[in-house]
Design an enzyme around this catalytic site. Structure first.
Site, PDB file in Angstrom:
ATOM      1  N   PHE A  22       0.855  -1.190   0.000  1.00 43.72           N
ATOM      2  CA  PHE A  22       0.000   0.000   0.000  1.00 43.72           C
ATOM      3  C   PHE A  22       0.891   1.240   0.000  1.00 43.72           C
ATOM      4  CE2 PHE A  22      -2.980   3.113   1.744  1.00 43.72           C
ATOM      5  CZ  PHE A  22      -4.098   2.840   0.972  1.00 43.72           C
ATOM      6  N   TYR A  58      -0.089  -2.349   8.491  1.00 43.19           N
ATOM      7  CA  TYR A  58      -0.671  -3.092   9.614  1.00 43.19           C
ATOM      8  C   TYR A  58      -0.148  -4.529   9.656  1.00 43.19           C
ATOM      9  CZ  TYR A  58      -4.215  -4.497  13.004  1.00 43.19           C
ATOM     10  OH  TYR A  58      -4.858  -4.956  14.123  1.00 43.19           O
ATOM     11  N   GLU A  59       0.201  -5.089   8.508  1.00 42.05           N
ATOM     12  CA  GLU A  59       0.693  -6.468   8.427  1.00 42.05           C
ATOM     13  C   GLU A  59       2.188  -6.598   8.703  1.00 42.05           C
ATOM     14  OE1 GLU A  59      -3.105  -6.064   6.965  1.00 42.05           O
ATOM     15  OE2 GLU A  59      -1.408  -5.085   5.982  1.00 42.05           O
ATOM     16  N   THR A  84       4.452   3.246   4.404  1.00 41.13           N
ATOM     17  CA  THR A  84       4.018   4.637   4.487  1.00 41.13           C
ATOM     18  C   THR A  84       2.571   4.685   4.933  1.00 41.13           C
ATOM     19  OG1 THR A  84       5.506   5.231   2.668  1.00 41.13           O
ATOM     20  CG2 THR A  84       3.753   6.794   3.194  1.00 41.13           C
ATOM     21  N   VAL A  85       2.318   5.455   5.997  1.00 38.98           N
ATOM     22  CA  VAL A  85       0.958   5.688   6.474  1.00 38.98           C
ATOM     23  C   VAL A  85       0.739   7.196   6.415  1.00 38.98           C
ATOM     24  CG1 VAL A  85      -0.694   5.324   8.337  1.00 38.98           C
ATOM     25  CG2 VAL A  85       1.203   3.714   8.041  1.00 38.98           C
ATOM     26  N   GLY A  89      -8.769  11.692   6.485  1.00 37.70           N
ATOM     27  CA  GLY A  89      -9.840  12.367   7.202  1.00 37.70           C
ATOM     28  C   GLY A  89     -10.487  11.537   8.293  1.00 37.70           C
ATOM     29  N   HIS A  92      -8.405   6.190  11.020  1.00 35.87           N
ATOM     30  CA  HIS A  92      -7.670   5.034  10.510  1.00 35.87           C
ATOM     31  C   HIS A  92      -6.155   5.206  10.675  1.00 35.87           C
ATOM     32  CE1 HIS A  92      -7.221   1.432   8.045  1.00 35.87           C
ATOM     33  NE2 HIS A  92      -6.306   2.074   7.339  1.00 35.87           N
ATOM     34  N   PHE A 117      12.978   0.638  12.000  1.00 38.86           N
ATOM     35  CA  PHE A 117      11.685   1.248  11.691  1.00 38.86           C
ATOM     36  C   PHE A 117      11.835   2.229  10.538  1.00 38.86           C
ATOM     37  CE2 PHE A 117       8.186   4.256  12.464  1.00 38.86           C
ATOM     38  CZ  PHE A 117       7.124   3.376  12.588  1.00 38.86           C
ATOM     39  N   ARG A 131      10.443  12.451   2.254  1.00 37.51           N
ATOM     40  CA  ARG A 131      11.197  11.550   3.121  1.00 37.51           C
ATOM     41  C   ARG A 131      11.598  10.251   2.419  1.00 37.51           C
ATOM     42  NH1 ARG A 131       8.463  15.099   5.507  1.00 37.51           N
ATOM     43  NH2 ARG A 131       8.879  15.855   7.606  1.00 37.51           N
TER      44      ARG A 131
END
Length: 158
Positions: A22, A58-59, A84-85, A89, A92, A117, A131
């Site tokens: 993702f 998340y995985e 990347t997260v 809005g 989540h 990390f 980044r």
């Protein structure tokens, strides 16, 4: 006085990289930076680098946990988590970023194997792009160098 410091040149290191699919358009740059740092600066051999793709950030903790268990059986000396997260809005972002960070930290503490990390948690796509190899350097490369240094620090402590 005894001072322990790690070096990044670790030619015989076996390193796994767990990377989220993702936001791959950003994560691909993190992966390129990590692999470049491992090979060029750390002198890690190509055959000693394993890349594992997972659906999302998340995985990552579960995957990294499996990789560190493999490490205890002669598998990997360190694992790098990349992803990347980006805040949206909804809530989540907090759930995914928090669980990913907490989970990876827990795995490192339980396994005593370096878990670097390299997961970006940003407010915008622009910040993430910065980044991942533009204005703010490449956090994938930084995570790779951290993993290599920690391999050597922990070896020196033991």
């Amino acid at each position: 006085m005894n001072v322990i410091e790690g070096v990044v040149a670790t030619p015989d290191a076996r390193v796994a990289i767990a990377i989220a699919r993702f936001n791959h358009f950003i994560n691909d740059s993190l992966l390129e930076g990590a692999i470049d740092a491992l090979k060029r600066i750390g002198q890690v051999k190509d055959e000693n680098i394993t890349v594992v793709w997972v659906p999302g950030a998340y995985e990552l903790p579960l995957t990294v946990r499996a990789l560190t268990k493999s490490a205890k059986n002669g598998g990997y000396d360190a694992v790098i988590a990349l992803g990347t997260v980006i805040r949206g809005g909804t809530a989540h972002f907090e759930f995914v970023a928090g669980e990913c960070s907490s989970g990876l930290s827990s795995v490192a503490m339980d396994s005593e194997i370096p878990v670097a990390f390299g997961v970006l948690t940003t407010e915008s796509i622009e910040q993430a792009i910065e980044r991942a190899g533009t204005k703010a350097g490449n956090k994938g490369a930084e995570a790779a160098l951290t993993a290599l240094e920690m391999i050597n620090v922990l070896k020196a402590i033991k």
